[in-house]
Design a protein around this motif. Sequence first.
Motif, PDB file in Angstrom:
ATOM      1  N   ALA A   1      56.945  48.038  -2.279  1.00  0.00           N
ATOM      2  CA  ALA A   1      58.069  48.345  -1.702  1.00  0.00           C
ATOM      3  C   ALA A   1      58.257  49.652  -1.400  1.00  0.00           C
ATOM      4  N   ARG A   2      57.532  50.654  -2.084  1.00  0.00           N
ATOM      5  CA  ARG A   2      57.795  51.951  -1.604  1.00  0.00           C
ATOM      6  C   ARG A   2      56.852  52.272  -0.297  1.00  0.00           C
ATOM      7  N   SER A   3      55.919  51.658  -0.120  1.00  0.00           N
ATOM      8  CA  SER A   3      54.930  51.748   0.879  1.00  0.00           C
ATOM      9  C   SER A   3      55.623  51.332   2.196  1.00  0.00           C
TER      10      SER A   3
ATOM     11  N   GLU B   1      58.962  50.870   2.636  1.00  0.00           N
ATOM     12  CA  GLU B   1      60.436  51.359   2.678  1.00  0.00           C
ATOM     13  C   GLU B   1      60.876  51.806   4.137  1.00  0.00           C
TER      14      GLU B   1
ATOM     15  N   ARG C   1      63.083  50.136   6.861  1.00  0.00           N
ATOM     16  CA  ARG C   1      64.605  50.680   7.216  1.00  0.00           C
ATOM     17  C   ARG C   1      64.718  50.426   8.855  1.00  0.00           C
TER      18      ARG C   1
ATOM     19  N   GLY D   1      57.726  42.702  -2.547  1.00  0.00           N
ATOM     20  CA  GLY D   1      57.991  44.021  -2.305  1.00  0.00           C
ATOM     21  C   GLY D   1      59.125  44.408  -1.057  1.00  0.00           C
ATOM     22  N   LYS D   2      59.065  43.530  -0.243  1.00  0.00           N
ATOM     23  CA  LYS D   2      60.109  43.508   0.884  1.00  0.00           C
ATOM     24  C   LYS D   2      61.357  43.360   0.175  1.00  0.00           C
TER      25      LYS D   2
ATOM     26  N   ARG E   1      62.447  43.901  -2.743  1.00  0.00           N
ATOM     27  CA  ARG E   1      62.977  45.039  -3.752  1.00  0.00           C
ATOM     28  C   ARG E   1      63.227  46.245  -2.525  1.00  0.00           C
ATOM     29  N   SER E   2      62.687  46.509  -1.507  1.00  0.00           N
ATOM     30  CA  SER E   2      62.639  47.622  -0.667  1.00  0.00           C
ATOM     31  C   SER E   2      64.044  47.192   0.092  1.00  0.00           C
TER      32      SER E   2
ATOM     33  N   ALA F   1      66.873  48.465  -2.421  1.00  0.00           N
ATOM     34  CA  ALA F   1      66.974  49.677  -2.371  1.00  0.00           C
ATOM     35  C   ALA F   1      67.584  50.246  -1.326  1.00  0.00           C
ATOM     36  N   LEU F   2      67.320  49.797  -0.023  1.00  0.00           N
ATOM     37  CA  LEU F   2      67.983  50.275   1.112  1.00  0.00           C
ATOM     38  C   LEU F   2      69.382  49.630   1.398  1.00  0.00           C
TER      39      LEU F   2
END
Length: 598
Positions: free
Chosen positions: A110-112, A114, A118, A148-149, A151-152, A155-156
């Motif tokens: 997710a962090r990788s 993000e 965006r 992961g997507k 979760r990202s 977060a966004l």
Amino acid sequence: MADNQSLVVPDSSLVLTDHSLVIGQEFPDVETCRRTLKDIAIALHFDLRIVKSDRSRFIAKCSKEGCPWRVHVAKCPGVPTFSIRTLHGEHTCEGVRNLHHQQASVGWVARSVEARIRDNPQYKPKEILQDIRDEHGVAVSYMQAWRGKERSMAALHGTFEEGYRLLPAYCEQIRRTNPGSIASVFATGQDNCFQRLFVSYRASIYGFINACRPLLELDRVHLKGKYLGTVLCAAAVDADDALFPLAIAIVDVESDENWMWFMSELRKLLGVNTDNMPRLTILSERQRCIVEAVETHFPTAFHGFCLRYVSENFRDTFKNSKLVNIFWNAVYALTAIEFESKITEMVEISQDVIPWFQQFPPQLWAVTYFEGVRYGHFTLGVTGLLYNWALECHELPIVQMMEHVRHQLTSWFNDRQNTGMRWTSILVPSAEKRVLEAIADARCYQVLRANEVEFEIVSTERTNIVDIQSRVCSCRRWQLYGLPCAHAAAALISCGQNAHLFAEHCFTVNSYRETYSQMIYPIPDKSLWNELGEGAEGGGAKVDITIRPPKIRRPPGRPKKKVLRVESLKRPKRVVQCGRCHMLGHSQKKCTMPVDPN
């Protein structure tokens, strides 16, 4: 680098450009420290084993037995930062020799991704796992990439559930920042599950009522997000034939009841203004639920078929290209005699067209019989727009989806305002082109003036009567399209009139400018909304009501994709027939046959 030199790793740093660690290096908090070490472990292809992790310290070592690599990070006294106290930075093990890595968790994925998500919410899981393999040398599963997507995205943009909860406050913000706009949300059941959302901006309402032609398109598209749903839309057409969305709704499911509600809201939106407007012409695919809703709330409107829908049905039913070509000639026939002759041709090829015409009455689609005025607009342009919105937004929460739509509308208004101010002609470019073509074709005709306003236009094939005061031509093209036909142009030129001044007002540059003269104002960030305020005016749920997602959820598995072919949105290319020599392949304007002086 000296041991006593201190480095601070910022929160936003996900991957160090320099993967070396030094004693004294600082981190804002223990979570940043943990993430940084995981990133280094993945970059250097070794497994990390966490020995101790609490509020005051973080100790990790290489997972391979006998390897001396080890780091000890402790909290700095009196400040929130952590620093490396002990470091054994050399590896004696061979590290991870395959593509799978224990530290490549869903959170790391997710962090990788993000930043990319965006910029591109359509970033697909299969693209994510391929990019991670190419850039980091790590293999993750499709499910890891998908989660992961997800979760990202949360977060966004927030979660889907949060989106529904924010709807009352969002509607209040629309009404507050854009006074005169309609924004209402409705819930159902004891659980206050989402049922309906309706939004129409004052700028769009003003533009439609004061400047657009009295023509509306109705269509819908089904969403494929977590909680499904359907987008309903009513759109007009501006002076230059561009789509002009008037009202948008999201409902939990497409149903007779929801279409009836949507048309009721549309009628309320137009209010008393419909009494001052010409009779509306409405185009749709005429599903039963839409027909009933239009008849109930717009009983005087002319409700016709979208020609793309009708022509595709005809094509798929008969699968005969010759029949389809004759069908299109029948569609555009301007007189009943022309139309009936084309029907006779079709019946000679296949008797099955007779029951088809009973299912699709010509009064609802044929130019010669349809009573409404379509101004040359025959298909639903809104269909492609809705499919684009659904494709771009189906993974966004409902508030973010509506914000995406608002941003696009705002951009259109700004761009078209600027475009309209640059034009110096009387008519918009598309209308200007058609009038110039009519003027060029008018040279072929002989004009006989009967009185001040009536003219007889003589050509080799027929004679037409033009009344420039009533703006009527016996060929009916002037009335149907709102622009002077070649016969009208010939009459107007003969008495020294400017043909451009005899187009309908809705095709003028002034009308175009008026359409986009209002603004769609921005909405503040949701962190500034007062979620627990008084129930705002304008209908729907109060701001202090918590709306929950609908009970209908997307079934497990990958959804089936319905591909909308771009070519299906366009009618087949018409065969041009000369009005003078009646040969195919060229127009009367380009005909080389000499004009008969008699």
